[in-house]
Design a protein around this motif. Structure first.
Motif, PDB file in Angstrom:
ATOM      1  N   ALA A  54     -22.586 -47.190  50.018  1.00 16.82           N
ATOM      2  CA  ALA A  54     -21.388 -47.347  50.838  1.00 16.82           C
ATOM      3  C   ALA A  54     -21.249 -46.125  51.735  1.00 16.82           C
ATOM      4  CB  ALA A  54     -20.149 -47.503  49.964  1.00 16.82           C
ATOM      5  N   ASN A  55     -20.561 -46.322  52.838  1.00 19.11           N
ATOM      6  CA  ASN A  55     -20.310 -45.250  53.793  1.00 19.11           C
ATOM      7  C   ASN A  55     -18.847 -45.343  54.209  1.00 19.11           C
ATOM      8  OD1 ASN A  55     -20.620 -43.229  55.680  1.00 19.11           O
ATOM      9  ND2 ASN A  55     -21.450 -44.586  57.244  1.00 19.11           N
ATOM     10  N   MET A  56     -18.134 -44.236  54.110  1.00 20.79           N
ATOM     11  CA  MET A  56     -16.732 -44.234  54.514  1.00 20.79           C
ATOM     12  C   MET A  56     -16.560 -43.310  55.711  1.00 20.79           C
ATOM     13  SD  MET A  56     -13.243 -43.102  52.532  1.00 20.79           S
ATOM     14  CE  MET A  56     -13.447 -44.201  51.171  1.00 20.79           C
ATOM     15  N   ARG A  57     -15.970 -43.838  56.759  1.00 21.99           N
ATOM     16  CA  ARG A  57     -15.637 -43.034  57.929  1.00 21.99           C
ATOM     17  C   ARG A  57     -14.125 -42.935  58.018  1.00 21.99           C
ATOM     18  NH1 ARG A  57     -19.000 -46.796  61.317  1.00 21.99           N
ATOM     19  NH2 ARG A  57     -20.732 -46.826  59.906  1.00 21.99           N
ATOM     20  N   THR A  58     -13.658 -41.769  58.354  1.00 26.61           N
ATOM     21  CA  THR A  58     -12.216 -41.569  58.451  1.00 26.61           C
ATOM     22  C   THR A  58     -11.861 -41.035  59.827  1.00 26.61           C
ATOM     23  OG1 THR A  58     -12.414 -39.345  57.575  1.00 26.61           O
ATOM     24  CG2 THR A  58     -11.981 -41.084  55.990  1.00 26.61           C
ATOM     25  N   ILE A  80     -19.819 -51.290  53.017  1.00 24.83           N
ATOM     26  CA  ILE A  80     -20.531 -51.450  51.754  1.00 24.83           C
ATOM     27  C   ILE A  80     -21.857 -52.129  52.052  1.00 24.83           C
ATOM     28  CG2 ILE A  80     -20.463 -52.446  49.435  1.00 24.83           C
ATOM     29  CD1 ILE A  80     -17.397 -52.401  49.683  1.00 24.83           C
ATOM     30  N   SER A  81     -22.936 -51.554  51.554  1.00 27.28           N
ATOM     31  CA  SER A  81     -24.277 -52.088  51.808  1.00 27.28           C
ATOM     32  C   SER A  81     -24.776 -52.854  50.584  1.00 27.28           C
ATOM     33  CB  SER A  81     -25.251 -50.951  52.116  1.00 27.28           C
ATOM     34  OG  SER A  81     -24.812 -50.240  53.243  1.00 27.28           O
ATOM     35  N   VAL A 126     -18.383 -48.601  41.663  1.00 25.40           N
ATOM     36  CA  VAL A 126     -18.673 -48.201  43.038  1.00 25.40           C
ATOM     37  C   VAL A 126     -17.413 -47.759  43.770  1.00 25.40           C
ATOM     38  CG1 VAL A 126     -18.508 -50.496  44.103  1.00 25.40           C
ATOM     39  CG2 VAL A 126     -20.003 -48.772  45.078  1.00 25.40           C
ATOM     40  N   GLU A 127     -16.276 -48.382  43.457  1.00 23.80           N
ATOM     41  CA  GLU A 127     -15.069 -47.998  44.182  1.00 23.80           C
ATOM     42  C   GLU A 127     -14.669 -46.565  43.876  1.00 23.80           C
ATOM     43  OE1 GLU A 127     -13.224 -49.439  40.322  1.00 23.80           O
ATOM     44  OE2 GLU A 127     -14.936 -49.973  41.554  1.00 23.80           O
ATOM     45  N   ASP A 128     -14.918 -46.106  42.649  1.00 22.10           N
ATOM     46  CA  ASP A 128     -14.629 -44.714  42.309  1.00 22.10           C
ATOM     47  C   ASP A 128     -15.529 -43.776  43.090  1.00 22.10           C
ATOM     48  OD1 ASP A 128     -12.612 -45.384  40.547  1.00 22.10           O
ATOM     49  OD2 ASP A 128     -13.946 -45.465  38.817  1.00 22.10           O
ATOM     50  N   LYS A 129     -16.796 -44.154  43.215  1.00 22.18           N
ATOM     51  CA  LYS A 129     -17.727 -43.314  43.967  1.00 22.18           C
ATOM     52  C   LYS A 129     -17.334 -43.258  45.438  1.00 22.18           C
ATOM     53  CE  LYS A 129     -21.840 -43.891  41.124  1.00 22.18           C
ATOM     54  NZ  LYS A 129     -23.216 -44.404  41.097  1.00 22.18           N
ATOM     55  N   VAL A 130     -16.977 -44.400  46.015  1.00 16.57           N
ATOM     56  CA  VAL A 130     -16.622 -44.440  47.435  1.00 16.57           C
ATOM     57  C   VAL A 130     -15.329 -43.676  47.686  1.00 16.57           C
ATOM     58  CG1 VAL A 130     -15.925 -45.944  49.330  1.00 16.57           C
ATOM     59  CG2 VAL A 130     -17.850 -46.573  47.896  1.00 16.57           C
ATOM     60  N   LEU A 131     -14.307 -43.936  46.893  1.00 19.39           N
ATOM     61  CA  LEU A 131     -13.016 -43.298  47.142  1.00 19.39           C
ATOM     62  C   LEU A 131     -13.011 -41.812  46.796  1.00 19.39           C
ATOM     63  CD1 LEU A 131     -10.612 -46.136  45.998  1.00 19.39           C
ATOM     64  CD2 LEU A 131     -11.198 -45.461  48.327  1.00 19.39           C
ATOM     65  N   ALA A 132     -13.907 -41.400  45.901  1.00 19.22           N
ATOM     66  CA  ALA A 132     -13.990 -39.990  45.540  1.00 19.22           C
ATOM     67  C   ALA A 132     -15.085 -39.271  46.307  1.00 19.22           C
ATOM     68  CB  ALA A 132     -14.230 -39.847  44.037  1.00 19.22           C
ATOM     69  N   VAL A 151      -5.110 -49.123  47.429  1.00 16.08           N
ATOM     70  CA  VAL A 151      -5.283 -49.826  46.160  1.00 16.08           C
ATOM     71  C   VAL A 151      -5.924 -51.192  46.401  1.00 16.08           C
ATOM     72  CG1 VAL A 151      -4.056 -50.822  44.192  1.00 16.08           C
ATOM     73  CG2 VAL A 151      -3.403 -48.584  45.048  1.00 16.08           C
ATOM     74  N   SER A 152      -5.499 -51.892  47.439  1.00 17.98           N
ATOM     75  CA  SER A 152      -6.100 -53.193  47.756  1.00 17.98           C
ATOM     76  C   SER A 152      -7.586 -53.036  48.083  1.00 17.98           C
ATOM     77  CB  SER A 152      -5.376 -53.852  48.933  1.00 17.98           C
ATOM     78  OG  SER A 152      -4.083 -54.245  48.558  1.00 17.98           O
ATOM     79  N   ALA A 153      -7.925 -52.013  48.840  1.00 16.76           N
ATOM     80  CA  ALA A 153      -9.336 -51.757  49.164  1.00 16.76           C
ATOM     81  C   ALA A 153     -10.117 -51.442  47.892  1.00 16.76           C
ATOM     82  CB  ALA A 153      -9.458 -50.618  50.167  1.00 16.76           C
ATOM     83  N   ARG A 154      -9.519 -50.697  46.999  1.00 17.24           N
ATOM     84  CA  ARG A 154     -10.176 -50.360  45.731  1.00 17.24           C
ATOM     85  C   ARG A 154     -10.428 -51.626  44.902  1.00 17.24           C
ATOM     86  NH1 ARG A 154      -8.564 -45.416  42.205  1.00 17.24           N
ATOM     87  NH2 ARG A 154     -10.715 -44.889  42.459  1.00 17.24           N
TER      88      ARG A 154
END
Length: 185
Positions: free
Chosen positions: A134-138, A123-124, A89-95, A68-71
């Motif tokens: 944005a790019n998310m690596r897990t 985030i670019s 953008v946060e919805d796009k990144v998290l989803a 949530v803090s990251a969002r």
């Protein structure tokens, strides 16, 4: 660096809306109360002022509110950068990776949908400091959950989703049963 300790109140508070974002936008660190938006504003200003990459590390226990803090941080950047994208953008990144969420989230005693893996989100921004992507690596942290769960906790969501789909023709060859039969509970 700057450290902010955030505590999850386990309820919605009216301290994350657009009015609060605009109140922190352009402020100097320390001019206002400690807030995730103050940390985000400082990183954003340093990026723009020094033209250098910035990092925000969000850390804490299970259920502390890291996701949530990251969002909220991403939402702050999207708002103050006046990002040209109409969607948040946060919805796009998290989803952006629901498969990873299904494979990496599980029910814990503190959270029904707890991330059991680490995330690195990049985030670019363009030359005008607007978000362009944005790019998310897990990476999976809790491998032991696959074979063992603490009492009142569950395995990764994907196992229950697969078991719930066991009777569908495309999954028959997997010979899945109900989650109780597969010792997933």
């Amino acid at each position: 660096g700057i450290i902010l300790v955030a505590i999850n109140p386990y309820k919605q508070l009216p301290i994350y809306g657009d009015a609060i974002i605009h109140a922190y936008s352009g402020q100097n660190m320390g001019d206002m109360d400690p807030h995730i938006f103050a940390v985000a504003e400082e990183a954003y200003k340093q990026m723009a002022r020094n033209n250098k990459n910035q990092s925000i590390i969000v850390s804490g226990e299970s259920g502390a509110g890291k996701t949530v803090s990251a969002r909220y941080t991403m939402r702050y950047f999207a708002t103050v950068s006046k990002s040209s994208s109409n969607a948040h953008v946060e919805d796009k990144v998290l989803a952006s990776n629901p498969i990873t969420e299904a494979v990496g989230n599980a029910k814990t005693t503190r959270n029904d949908n707890s991330s059991r893996f680490g995330k690195y989100t990049e985030i670019s921004f363009d030359q005008s400091y607007q978000i362009i992507g944005a790019n998310m690596r897990t990476y999976l942290l809790e491998k032991s959950r696959v074979v063992f769960q603490v009492e009142n906790e569950r395995n990764y969501h994907i196992f229950y989703q697969l078991c719930a789909s066991a009777m569908q023709s495309e999954y028959k060859h997997l010979k899945l049963g109900r989650s109780q039969e597969n010792n997933l509970l």
